[in-house]
Design an enzyme around this catalytic site. Structure first.
Site, PDB file in Angstrom:
ATOM      1  N   GLY A  46      -7.072  -5.146   2.164  1.00  0.00           N
ATOM      2  CA  GLY A  46      -7.224  -4.349   3.383  1.00  0.00           C
ATOM      3  C   GLY A  46      -8.186  -3.206   3.142  1.00  0.00           C
ATOM      4  O   GLY A  46      -8.470  -2.872   1.975  1.00  0.00           O
ATOM      5  N   HIS A 137      -3.706   5.410   6.087  1.00  0.00           N
ATOM      6  CA  HIS A 137      -5.048   5.940   5.772  1.00  0.00           C
ATOM      7  C   HIS A 137      -5.677   6.596   7.004  1.00  0.00           C
ATOM      8  O   HIS A 137      -6.316   7.644   6.897  1.00  0.00           O
ATOM      9  CB  HIS A 137      -5.984   4.811   5.318  1.00  0.00           C
TER      10      HIS A 137
HETATM   11  O1  GNR Z   1      -6.024  -4.273  -2.006  1.00  0.00           O
HETATM   12  C1  GNR Z   1      -4.976  -3.676  -1.723  1.00  0.00           C
HETATM   13  N1  GNR Z   1      -3.791  -4.188  -2.159  1.00  0.00           N
HETATM   14  C2  GNR Z   1      -2.562  -3.733  -1.736  1.00  0.00           C
HETATM   15  C3  GNR Z   1      -1.424  -4.171  -2.424  1.00  0.00           C
HETATM   16  C4  GNR Z   1      -0.173  -3.754  -2.043  1.00  0.00           C
HETATM   17  C5  GNR Z   1      -0.035  -2.917  -0.947  1.00  0.00           C
HETATM   18  C6  GNR Z   1      -1.140  -2.455  -0.263  1.00  0.00           C
HETATM   19  C7  GNR Z   1      -2.396  -2.867  -0.646  1.00  0.00           C
HETATM   20  S1  GNR Z   1      -3.777  -2.318   0.235  1.00  0.00           S
HETATM   21  C8  GNR Z   1      -5.026  -2.409  -0.991  1.00  0.00           C
HETATM   22  C9  GNR Z   1      -6.387  -2.143  -0.378  1.00  0.00           C
HETATM   23  C10 GNR Z   1      -6.439  -0.726   0.128  1.00  0.00           C
HETATM   24  O2  GNR Z   1      -6.474   0.238  -0.557  1.00  0.00           O
HETATM   25  N2  GNR Z   1      -6.369  -0.575   1.416  1.00  0.00           N
HETATM   26  O3  GNR Z   1      -6.333   0.646   1.945  1.00  0.00           O
HETATM   27 NI    NI Z   2      -5.492   1.926   0.440  1.00  0.00          NI
END
Ligand code: GNR
Ligand code: NI
Length: 176
Positions: A46, A137
């Site tokens: 994400g 975020h």
């Molecule tokens: O890549 C991501 N892995 C993840 C693993 C467990 C819970 C949330 C995440 S989000 C993260 C990417 C990210 O920082 N998105 O803001």
């Molecule tokens: Ni994040």
């Protein structure tokens, strides 16, 4: 298309509250494509616009095994939530740090797509965790905020150490 620089904790710009997206124009489309490319290049599941220093309510997700299911959420809102789950989280803005966070198990989200069309969706498991992490975020919140102040201080120190070591590696490379 381009990959964008990801801000890292404790950068104060990560604390900015995002404003709603109002125009669904070509500029938004390009930002969406750049965010998808940046997320995939960084092997993330994400990415929120906040992380690339664009303070609008936009996030992208790809929680598929094959990493071929890009999802886009503009102006997302949680309309209902149920239950709870604890997941080991990481964040591209807090590299190398993992910690357990408790979040809702099932959520219902209302958002717009890149063209402004409203949709609703139910999410559970890692899909729900990631949506909640990205929506945090957009409010200037990071997963390390759920940790105790002592643990968060340890995270800062560990990141400082990681950064010093990678600078040393770069410096050694330039001598040799
Ligand atoms: O890549 C991501 N892995 C993840 C693993 C467990 C819970 C949330 C995440 S989000 C993260 C990417 C990210 O920082 N998105 O803001
Ligand atoms: Ni994040």
């Amino acid at each position: 298309m381009a990959t964008l620089e990801i801000l890292e904790f404790p950068d104060p710009r990560l604390r900015t509250r995002a404003a709603p997206v109002e125009s669904f124009d070509q500029e938004l489309g390009e930002l969406v494509d750049d965010m998808l490319e940046t997320m995939h290049a960084a092997n993330g599941i994400g990415l929120a616009a906040t992380q690339i220093n664009r303070h609008v309510r936009l996030l992208v997700l790809d929680v598929s095994e094959e990493r071929n299911d890009p999802r886009v959420y503009v102006n997302p809102e949680i309309v209902s939530e149920e239950g709870s789950q604890v997941c080991e989280e990481g964040c591209l803005s807090v590299p190398g740090i993992y910690a357990s966070v408790k979040r809702a198990e099932n959520i219902r989200v209302r958002a717009q797509d890149r063209h402004g069309i409203v949709f609703e969706e139910e999410a559970e498991g890692i899909h729900a965790v990631c949506l909640q992490h990205e929506m945090d975020h957009l409010q200037g919140k990071l997963f390390v905020d759920y940790l105790s102040p002592l643990k968060r201080q340890m995270v800062k120190k560990k990141l400082d150490k990681q950064r010093r070591q990678s600078e040393q590696t770069v410096a050694a490379g330039s001598i040799l």
